[in-house]
Design a protein around this motif. Structure first.
Motif, PDB file in Angstrom:
ATOM      1  N   ARG A 118       0.838  -1.207   0.000  1.00 30.45           N
ATOM      2  CA  ARG A 118       0.000   0.000   0.000  1.00 30.45           C
ATOM      3  C   ARG A 118       0.871   1.254   0.000  1.00 30.45           C
ATOM      4  NH1 ARG A 118      -3.199  -3.173   3.691  1.00 30.45           N
ATOM      5  NH2 ARG A 118      -5.231  -3.683   2.751  1.00 30.45           N
ATOM      6  N   GLY A 119       1.994   1.202   0.735  1.00 23.74           N
ATOM      7  CA  GLY A 119       2.860   2.365   0.813  1.00 23.74           C
ATOM      8  C   GLY A 119       3.503   2.713  -0.513  1.00 23.74           C
ATOM      9  N   VAL A 120       3.818   1.715  -1.328  1.00 17.67           N
ATOM     10  CA  VAL A 120       4.457   1.996  -2.620  1.00 17.67           C
ATOM     11  C   VAL A 120       3.429   2.219  -3.721  1.00 17.67           C
ATOM     12  CG1 VAL A 120       6.549   0.734  -2.021  1.00 17.67           C
ATOM     13  CG2 VAL A 120       4.658  -0.480  -3.122  1.00 17.67           C
ATOM     14  N   GLY A 121       2.151   2.352  -3.357  1.00  8.36           N
ATOM     15  CA  GLY A 121       1.130   2.722  -4.342  1.00  8.36           C
ATOM     16  C   GLY A 121       0.467   1.563  -5.040  1.00  8.36           C
ATOM     17  N   GLN A 122       0.543   0.362  -4.508  1.00  9.79           N
ATOM     18  CA  GLN A 122      -0.102  -0.791  -5.130  1.00  9.79           C
ATOM     19  C   GLN A 122      -1.545  -0.889  -4.630  1.00  9.79           C
ATOM     20  OE1 GLN A 122       1.633  -3.342  -6.998  1.00  9.79           O
ATOM     21  NE2 GLN A 122       3.655  -2.418  -6.903  1.00  9.79           N
ATOM     22  N   ILE A 123      -2.420  -1.347  -5.523  1.00  6.95           N
ATOM     23  CA  ILE A 123      -3.817  -1.558  -5.135  1.00  6.95           C
ATOM     24  C   ILE A 123      -4.144  -3.028  -5.325  1.00  6.95           C
ATOM     25  CG2 ILE A 123      -4.500   0.796  -5.693  1.00  6.95           C
ATOM     26  CD1 ILE A 123      -5.660  -0.285  -8.325  1.00  6.95           C
ATOM     27  N   PRO A 124      -4.943  -3.618  -4.441  1.00  7.70           N
ATOM     28  CA  PRO A 124      -5.261  -5.042  -4.564  1.00  7.70           C
ATOM     29  C   PRO A 124      -6.213  -5.318  -5.729  1.00  7.70           C
ATOM     30  CG  PRO A 124      -6.476  -4.076  -2.752  1.00  7.70           C
ATOM     31  CD  PRO A 124      -5.565  -2.998  -3.251  1.00  7.70           C
ATOM     32  N   ILE A 125      -6.012  -6.464  -6.370  1.00  7.39           N
ATOM     33  CA  ILE A 125      -6.881  -6.878  -7.465  1.00  7.39           C
ATOM     34  C   ILE A 125      -7.198  -8.356  -7.295  1.00  7.39           C
ATOM     35  CG2 ILE A 125      -4.884  -7.292  -8.960  1.00  7.39           C
ATOM     36  CD1 ILE A 125      -6.668  -6.651 -11.346  1.00  7.39           C
ATOM     37  N   ASP A 126      -8.476  -8.660  -7.442  1.00  3.56           N
ATOM     38  CA  ASP A 126      -8.936 -10.043  -7.346  1.00  3.56           C
ATOM     39  C   ASP A 126      -8.978 -10.620  -8.757  1.00  3.56           C
ATOM     40  OD1 ASP A 126     -10.092 -12.453  -6.851  1.00  3.56           O
ATOM     41  OD2 ASP A 126     -11.714 -11.662  -5.585  1.00  3.56           O
ATOM     42  N   ARG A 127      -8.155 -11.629  -8.987  1.00  4.10           N
ATOM     43  CA  ARG A 127      -8.034 -12.180 -10.336  1.00  4.10           C
ATOM     44  C   ARG A 127      -9.008 -13.325 -10.606  1.00  4.10           C
ATOM     45  NH1 ARG A 127      -1.687 -13.389 -10.587  1.00  4.10           N
ATOM     46  NH2 ARG A 127      -2.243 -14.442  -8.640  1.00  4.10           N
ATOM     47  N   SER A 128     -10.011 -13.445  -9.740  1.00  5.91           N
ATOM     48  CA  SER A 128     -10.973 -14.538  -9.936  1.00  5.91           C
ATOM     49  C   SER A 128     -11.998 -14.228 -11.018  1.00  5.91           C
ATOM     50  CB  SER A 128     -11.697 -14.837  -8.615  1.00  5.91           C
ATOM     51  OG  SER A 128     -12.395 -13.682  -8.159  1.00  5.91           O
ATOM     52  N   GLY A 129     -12.094 -12.938 -11.485  1.00  9.15           N
ATOM     53  CA  GLY A 129     -13.021 -12.558 -12.553  1.00  9.15           C
ATOM     54  C   GLY A 129     -14.362 -12.102 -12.007  1.00  9.15           C
ATOM     55  N   GLY A 130     -15.276 -11.748 -12.934  1.00 12.77           N
ATOM     56  CA  GLY A 130     -16.619 -11.346 -12.537  1.00 12.77           C
ATOM     57  C   GLY A 130     -16.633 -10.006 -11.840  1.00 12.77           C
ATOM     58  N   ALA A 131     -17.380  -9.955 -10.745  1.00 11.47           N
ATOM     59  CA  ALA A 131     -17.551  -8.708 -10.000  1.00 11.47           C
ATOM     60  C   ALA A 131     -16.231  -8.219  -9.443  1.00 11.47           C
ATOM     61  CB  ALA A 131     -18.556  -8.921  -8.871  1.00 11.47           C
ATOM     62  N   ALA A 132     -15.346  -9.141  -9.048  1.00 13.02           N
ATOM     63  CA  ALA A 132     -14.050  -8.751  -8.503  1.00 13.02           C
ATOM     64  C   ALA A 132     -13.230  -8.023  -9.556  1.00 13.02           C
ATOM     65  CB  ALA A 132     -13.307  -9.985  -7.999  1.00 13.02           C
ATOM     66  N   SER A 133     -13.272  -8.501 -10.802  1.00  8.55           N
ATOM     67  CA  SER A 133     -12.526  -7.841 -11.873  1.00  8.55           C
ATOM     68  C   SER A 133     -13.093  -6.461 -12.159  1.00  8.55           C
ATOM     69  CB  SER A 133     -12.565  -8.695 -13.139  1.00  8.55           C
ATOM     70  OG  SER A 133     -11.946  -9.946 -12.904  1.00  8.55           O
ATOM     71  N   ARG A 134     -14.419  -6.322 -12.096  1.00  6.53           N
ATOM     72  CA  ARG A 134     -15.027  -5.006 -12.327  1.00  6.53           C
ATOM     73  C   ARG A 134     -14.612  -4.018 -11.237  1.00  6.53           C
ATOM     74  NH1 ARG A 134     -19.330  -8.282 -14.024  1.00  6.53           N
ATOM     75  NH2 ARG A 134     -20.332  -8.189 -11.963  1.00  6.53           N
ATOM     76  N   ALA A 135     -14.458  -4.488  -9.994  1.00  9.23           N
ATOM     77  CA  ALA A 135     -14.018  -3.604  -8.913  1.00  9.23           C
ATOM     78  C   ALA A 135     -12.592  -3.122  -9.162  1.00  9.23           C
ATOM     79  CB  ALA A 135     -14.101  -4.340  -7.579  1.00  9.23           C
ATOM     80  N   ALA A 136     -11.727  -4.009  -9.630  1.00 11.16           N
ATOM     81  CA  ALA A 136     -10.363  -3.607  -9.956  1.00 11.16           C
ATOM     82  C   ALA A 136     -10.359  -2.617 -11.104  1.00 11.16           C
ATOM     83  CB  ALA A 136      -9.535  -4.843 -10.308  1.00 11.16           C
ATOM     84  N   MET A 137     -11.298  -2.829 -12.082  1.00  9.55           N
ATOM     85  CA  MET A 137     -11.420  -1.914 -13.218  1.00  9.55           C
ATOM     86  C   MET A 137     -11.793  -0.518 -12.742  1.00  9.55           C
ATOM     87  SD  MET A 137     -11.333  -2.057 -16.603  1.00  9.55           S
ATOM     88  CE  MET A 137     -11.925  -1.110 -18.019  1.00  9.55           C
ATOM     89  N   GLU A 138     -12.693  -0.435 -11.813  1.00  4.89           N
ATOM     90  CA  GLU A 138     -13.111   0.862 -11.300  1.00  4.89           C
ATOM     91  C   GLU A 138     -11.970   1.550 -10.558  1.00  4.89           C
ATOM     92  OE1 GLU A 138     -15.816   2.483 -11.887  1.00  4.89           O
ATOM     93  OE2 GLU A 138     -16.626   0.848 -13.118  1.00  4.89           O
ATOM     94  N   SER A 139     -11.159   0.791  -9.832  1.00  6.38           N
ATOM     95  CA  SER A 139     -10.012   1.386  -9.123  1.00  6.38           C
ATOM     96  C   SER A 139      -9.024   1.971 -10.116  1.00  6.38           C
ATOM     97  CB  SER A 139      -9.325   0.327  -8.254  1.00  6.38           C
ATOM     98  OG  SER A 139     -10.215  -0.180  -7.276  1.00  6.38           O
ATOM     99  N   GLY A 140      -8.758   1.245 -11.209  1.00 10.52           N
ATOM    100  CA  GLY A 140      -7.839   1.755 -12.222  1.00 10.52           C
ATOM    101  C   GLY A 140      -8.373   2.998 -12.904  1.00 10.52           C
ATOM    102  N   LEU A 141      -9.692   3.006 -13.218  1.00 11.55           N
ATOM    103  CA  LEU A 141     -10.289   4.178 -13.854  1.00 11.55           C
ATOM    104  C   LEU A 141     -10.188   5.398 -12.948  1.00 11.55           C
ATOM    105  CD1 LEU A 141     -13.481   2.668 -15.564  1.00 11.55           C
ATOM    106  CD2 LEU A 141     -11.490   3.696 -16.692  1.00 11.55           C
TER     107      LEU A 141
END
Length: 491
Positions: free
Chosen positions: A81-104
């Motif tokens: 977290r300190g170096v600017g990384q954000i968690p991403i769930d690679r299981s797909g579906g809703a988890a992938s959409r949440a990671a997409m929103e974080s990147g946007l």
């Protein structure tokens, strides 16, 4: 804040140790949002790429880095977290959409967003098929994609190795790829695949890697399945080999048991034969030992008797020699006593004779000394009387001179006789000088006979033998001198 601190503290160390070579840094815009798509060779890619960029970049990281338990898990999550990384769930579906929103959200803030299109690290150093999430994000945000090739980071830190190797790494940054004309078509799967393949081709050209049209995750899964199959086959082979070994061991054990039984029977038979032979040998040896013991006992008895006879003979000789020696010692002792008595008697006689002679000489010397002392005393008395008479005359003369001096003092000063003091002094000296001469001559005449008498007495008394005669002579001389002095004082 922590990102800047890490870059300032860790960045110089990584720069000195790994000397990263950067190419195409000018393709990174000074401001504005962009997606940096990179190949993924090593865990350290997320360190070296932010190190060389002048701007902050945020990477998505797998959820496992943020969900660890214990002290190590919490420290890992805080670090990412300190170096600017954000968690991403690679299981797909809703988890992938949440990671997409974080990147946007990051891109809409005008920041840089880093992504690994392969979705995971390359299992063998080749470039694998990219996932379309990168293209979907670029078309949705309307931002360019900048291809980035990491060089030799897998040599610096291979998969599974914690401590990296000190070697030079490289970062090649390609020209931005603009897909803004395709904005809004992020739901077109065919278009997303085309955009993704185009970016992967650019990465292949930058990195020089061999391209594999297969997902890296599928390849890893296939490798893992193959490894599992190989492990299962190896286990089956091991089980078969173990079963075979157990069977062979059982057969070998049975054979060994039979051979051991046969060997034991043979050994028992040989042992019985050897025991019988040993018993016979023992009986013969015992008989020989008994005979030898008897002979030795007889020889020892004879030797003892001979030794006793020799000892008795030697004892008698020693006794006779002792008696003879004792008689010689007694005789020598008696002879020594007789000689000592004779010598002592002779010494005593000589001592008595010497003492008598010394006493005789001493008496004779004393008589001579007394005669001389009497003569000296008489002479001293006579001379002392003469000296007294002369002293009386001098005293009378002095009285006359005194009277005359008083008469002169009573006369007037002008009538006094002009007599020089030197004449009076000369007269007095003339009057006193004869008395001095007479006194000196009288003393000299008195001392002469006394010294002569003392010398003769000493010489005569000193004729006695030994130091006693000298001492007596000196004593007599002293007594004579004291008598002379006493007589003078009496006179």
């Amino acid at each position: 804040m922590f990102y800047r601190l890490m870059k300032v503290s860790v960045g110089p160390v990584l720069t000195v140790l790994f000397r990263p070579k950067v190419e195409g840094l000018e393709h990174v815009p000074d401001s504005g949002a962009a997606i940096l798509a990179s190949n993924h060779l090593s865990f350290s890619d997320s360190f070296f790429l932010p190190l060389v960029l002048p701007r902050r970049i945020t990477f998505p990281a797998k959820m496992e880095y943020f969900t660890g338990t214990g002290v190590k898990g919490r420290m890992t999550a805080a670090f990412f977290r300190g170096v600017g990384q954000i968690p991403i769930d690679r299981s797909g579906g809703a988890a992938s959409r949440a990671a997409m929103e974080s990147g946007l959200a990051i891109l809409r803030r005008g920041e840089l967003f880093g992504i690994y299109p392969e979705g995971t690290r390359s299992p063998d150093g080749r470039l694998y098929r990219g996932k379309t999430g990168m293209a979907r994000l670029a078309l949705a945000a309307g931002v360019p994609i900048i291809p980035v090739a990491m060089i030799d980071t897998d040599k610096a830190q291979p998969t599974g190795q914690i401590i990296p190797n000190i070697t030079q790494v490289g970062v090649r940054i390609g020209a931005p790829m603009d897909f803004s004309h395709l904005a809004g078509r992020e739901d077109d799967h065919v278009l997303l695949r085309q955009v993704t393949d185009e970016v992967m081709a650019a990465l292949r050209d930058l990195s020089g890697q061999e391209y594999v049209d297969e997902y890296a995750a599928d390849r890893k899964r296939a490798i893992q399945e193959k490894a599992e199959r190989m492990m299962a086959a190896a286990k089956a082979q091991a089980d078969a080999a173990a079963a075979k070994a157990r069977a062979e061991a059982a057969a070998a054990t049975a054979r060994a048991r039979d051979e051991a039984v046969a060997a034991a029977a043979r050994a028992r038979m040989q042992a019985d034969e050897y025991a019988e032979w040993a018993r016979m040998e023992y009986a013969a040896a015992l008989e020989r030992a008994t005979e030898a013991t008897s002979r030795a006992r007889d020889e020892a008895t004879a030797a003892t008797e001979r030794l006793q006879a020799q000892v008795m003979e030697a004892t008698e000789k020693t006794r006779a020699a002792t008696e003879k020696t004792r008689a010689q010692v007694v005789e020598a002792t008696e002879k020594t006593f007789v000689q000592a008595d004779e010598a002592l008697t002779k010494v005593r006689a000589q001592a008595a004779e010497g003492a008598a002679k010394a006493w005789s000489q001493a008496a004779e010397g004393a008589a001579i000394a007394e005669g001389w002392l009497a003569q000296a005393r008489a002479d001293s008395v006579a001379k002392a009387g003469a000296l007294q008479d002369r002293a009386g005359e001098l005293h009378g003369r002095a009285e006359e001179l005194h009277v005359r001096a008083e008469e002169l003092q009573e006369k007037p000063e002008n009538e006094r006789e002009q007599q020089p003091s030197d004449a009076v002094a000369g007269e007095l000296s003339a009057e006193e000088d004869p008395a001095g001469k007479n006194s000196a001559s009288a003393g000299k005449d008195l001392a002469g006979p006394v010294d002569a008498a003392a010398g003769q007495s000493s010489s005569r008394q000193g004729t006695g033998p030994g130091p006693e005669g000298d001492q007596r002579g000196r004593k007599s001389s002293g007594e004579g001198a004291s008598q002379v002095g006493k007589g003078s004082s009496q006179s």
